[in-house]
Scaffold this motif. Structure first.
Motif, mmCIF file in Angstrom:
data_model
loop_
_atom_site.group_PDB
_atom_site.id
_atom_site.type_symbol
_atom_site.label_atom_id
_atom_site.label_comp_id
_atom_site.label_asym_id
_atom_site.label_seq_id
_atom_site.Cartn_x
_atom_site.Cartn_y
_atom_site.Cartn_z
ATOM 1 N N PRO A 1 0.867 -1.185 -0.051
ATOM 2 C CA PRO A 1 0.036 0.106 0.057
ATOM 3 C C PRO A 1 0.913 1.330 0.076
ATOM 4 C CG PRO A 1 0.187 -0.978 2.058
ATOM 5 C CD PRO A 1 0.698 -1.954 1.071
ATOM 6 N N GLY A 2 0.249 2.145 -0.822
ATOM 7 C CA GLY A 2 1.177 3.501 -0.766
ATOM 8 C C GLY A 2 1.788 3.871 -1.785
ATOM 9 N N LEU A 3 2.105 2.604 -2.452
ATOM 10 C CA LEU A 3 2.734 2.515 -3.848
ATOM 11 C C LEU A 3 2.064 2.418 -5.132
ATOM 12 C CD1 LEU A 3 6.015 0.413 -2.897
ATOM 13 C CD2 LEU A 3 5.745 2.902 -3.050
ATOM 14 N N ALA A 4 2.098 3.414 -5.978
ATOM 15 C CA ALA A 4 1.410 3.535 -7.270
ATOM 16 C C ALA A 4 1.792 2.365 -8.022
ATOM 17 C CB ALA A 4 1.328 4.741 -7.938
ATOM 18 N N ALA A 5 1.177 1.894 -9.108
ATOM 19 C CA ALA A 5 1.645 0.833 -9.771
ATOM 20 C C ALA A 5 2.972 1.306 -10.624
ATOM 21 C CB ALA A 5 0.609 0.613 -11.150
ATOM 22 N N TYR A 6 3.127 2.432 -11.235
ATOM 23 C CA TYR A 6 4.163 2.846 -11.770
ATOM 24 C C TYR A 6 5.441 2.825 -10.952
ATOM 25 C CZ TYR A 6 7.582 5.880 -14.188
ATOM 26 O OH TYR A 6 8.979 6.327 -14.700
ATOM 27 N N ARG A 7 5.057 3.285 -9.778
ATOM 28 C CA ARG A 7 6.099 3.526 -8.480
ATOM 29 C C ARG A 7 6.721 2.141 -8.302
ATOM 30 N NH1 ARG A 7 5.184 7.782 -3.917
ATOM 31 N NH2 ARG A 7 5.170 9.194 -5.731
ATOM 32 N N GLY A 8 5.733 1.448 -7.898
ATOM 33 C CA GLY A 8 6.006 -0.135 -7.637
ATOM 34 C C GLY A 8 6.953 -0.825 -8.731
ATOM 35 N N ARG A 9 6.728 -0.706 -9.909
ATOM 36 C CA ARG A 9 7.485 -1.085 -10.764
ATOM 37 C C ARG A 9 8.756 -0.724 -10.883
ATOM 38 N NH1 ARG A 9 2.513 -1.098 -13.891
ATOM 39 N NH2 ARG A 9 3.099 0.847 -14.918
ATOM 40 N N ARG A 10 9.034 0.843 -10.862
ATOM 41 C CA ARG A 10 10.159 1.440 -10.642
ATOM 42 C C ARG A 10 10.857 1.027 -9.545
ATOM 43 N NH1 ARG A 10 12.499 3.157 -14.918
ATOM 44 N NH2 ARG A 10 13.711 4.647 -13.510
ATOM 45 N N THR A 11 10.399 0.811 -8.327
ATOM 46 C CA THR A 11 10.953 0.104 -7.115
ATOM 47 C C THR A 11 11.522 -1.116 -7.323
ATOM 48 O OG1 THR A 11 9.632 1.987 -5.728
ATOM 49 C CG2 THR A 11 10.729 0.297 -4.572
ATOM 50 N N HIS A 12 10.709 -1.798 -8.059
ATOM 51 C CA HIS A 12 11.096 -3.158 -8.430
ATOM 52 C C HIS A 12 12.409 -3.305 -8.872
ATOM 53 C CE1 HIS A 12 10.200 -7.502 -9.345
ATOM 54 N NE2 HIS A 12 10.778 -7.115 -10.639
ATOM 55 N N LEU A 13 12.530 -2.386 -9.844
ATOM 56 C CA LEU A 13 13.824 -2.236 -10.724
ATOM 57 C C LEU A 13 14.970 -1.971 -9.909
ATOM 58 C CD1 LEU A 13 12.733 -0.484 -13.912
ATOM 59 C CD2 LEU A 13 13.205 -2.861 -13.712
ATOM 60 N N TRP A 14 14.981 -0.980 -8.917
ATOM 61 C CA TRP A 14 15.990 -0.572 -7.955
ATOM 62 C C TRP A 14 16.140 -1.799 -7.063
ATOM 63 C CZ3 TRP A 14 19.272 3.293 -8.782
ATOM 64 C CH2 TRP A 14 18.821 4.479 -9.628
ATOM 65 N N THR A 15 15.254 -2.381 -6.513
ATOM 66 C CA THR A 15 15.221 -3.521 -5.568
ATOM 67 C C THR A 15 16.023 -4.619 -6.237
ATOM 68 O OG1 THR A 15 13.048 -2.793 -4.412
ATOM 69 C CG2 THR A 15 14.046 -5.001 -3.869
ATOM 70 N N GLY A 16 15.918 -4.782 -7.586
ATOM 71 C CA GLY A 16 16.465 -5.910 -8.345
ATOM 72 C C GLY A 16 17.990 -5.711 -8.379
ATOM 73 N N GLY A 17 18.222 -4.255 -8.523
ATOM 74 C CA GLY A 17 19.658 -3.916 -8.612
ATOM 75 C C GLY A 17 20.198 -4.244 -7.247
#
Length: 204
Positions: A58-74
């Protein structure tokens, strides 16, 4: 909303705190300890990754969640590099045996397979636009590699008898598996693939 974030924080931080209290750390040098905790952090990030891509946090929009997913993958790649690099520094022969799949320890092959799958996903993600990879191909390839990563990492972690406390480790591994299965089911990855295959056959 706060309870979900607290539960996630507890799932990741409790195993780290339990490992920090392990008496086995008393005889280890700092590089080995850093390598161990990097491995635990990497396992925790594997719990966060599917939750981000599916938009469950919660609190993360779909686009922001995907972007965070990329950074977390790094961050996951960095954690794995530190984990493997630290173990290499402390015991090069053991790491060579593990990389060559000749180690007598049963957990080593699973960790190595998961490591190469993580690196493959990262490389695939970095080059997919340059190579013109279609979204469907990326989704299927990413999903298959994600399965290898999760299964390999969980088995690797469960088989190791080290600094991680048994119960908290088992709970974290179970949560990683459950989150991955839940996301794949909800996103209907395999159903979408089967539907596309049926449509292709129908056109022929």
């Amino acid at each position: 909303m706060i309870l979900i974030w607290l539960a996630l924080a507890a799932a990741v931080c409790v195993p780290i705190a339990a490992a920090a209290a392990s008496p086995l750390l008393a005889w280890r040098d700092p590089v080995y300890i850093l390598a161990c905790f990097s491995g635990i952090v990497a396992l925790g990030l594997m719990l966060v990754q599917p939750l981000l891509i599916a938009g469950y946090l919660p609190g993360l929009a779909a686009y922001r969640g995907r972007r965070t997913h990329l950074w977390t993958g790094g961050a996951l790649v960095v954690a794995v590099v530190i984990h493997v690099g630290g173990l290499w520094i402390t015991s090069p022969p053991d790491m060579i045996d593990a990389l060559l799949f000749s180690s007598p320890t049963p957990f080593s092959p699973w960790g190595v397979i998961a490591m190469w799958a993580i690196f493959s996903v990262a490389l695939f993600a970095a080059l997919r636009r340059r190579l013109g990879v279609r979204p469907r191909t990326w989704r299927i390839g990413h999903t298959l590699l994600a399965i290898v990563i999760v299964v390999g990492s969980v088995v690797h972690g469960i088989l190791i008898e080290g600094t991680m406390e048994t119960i908290s480790k088992a709970v974290l591994c179970a949560l990683v598996l459950a989150a991955t299965i839940k996301v794949m089911t909800d996103l209907k990855v395999w159903r979408r693939r089967a539907k596309l295959r049926e449509e292709s056959i129908a056109r022929q």
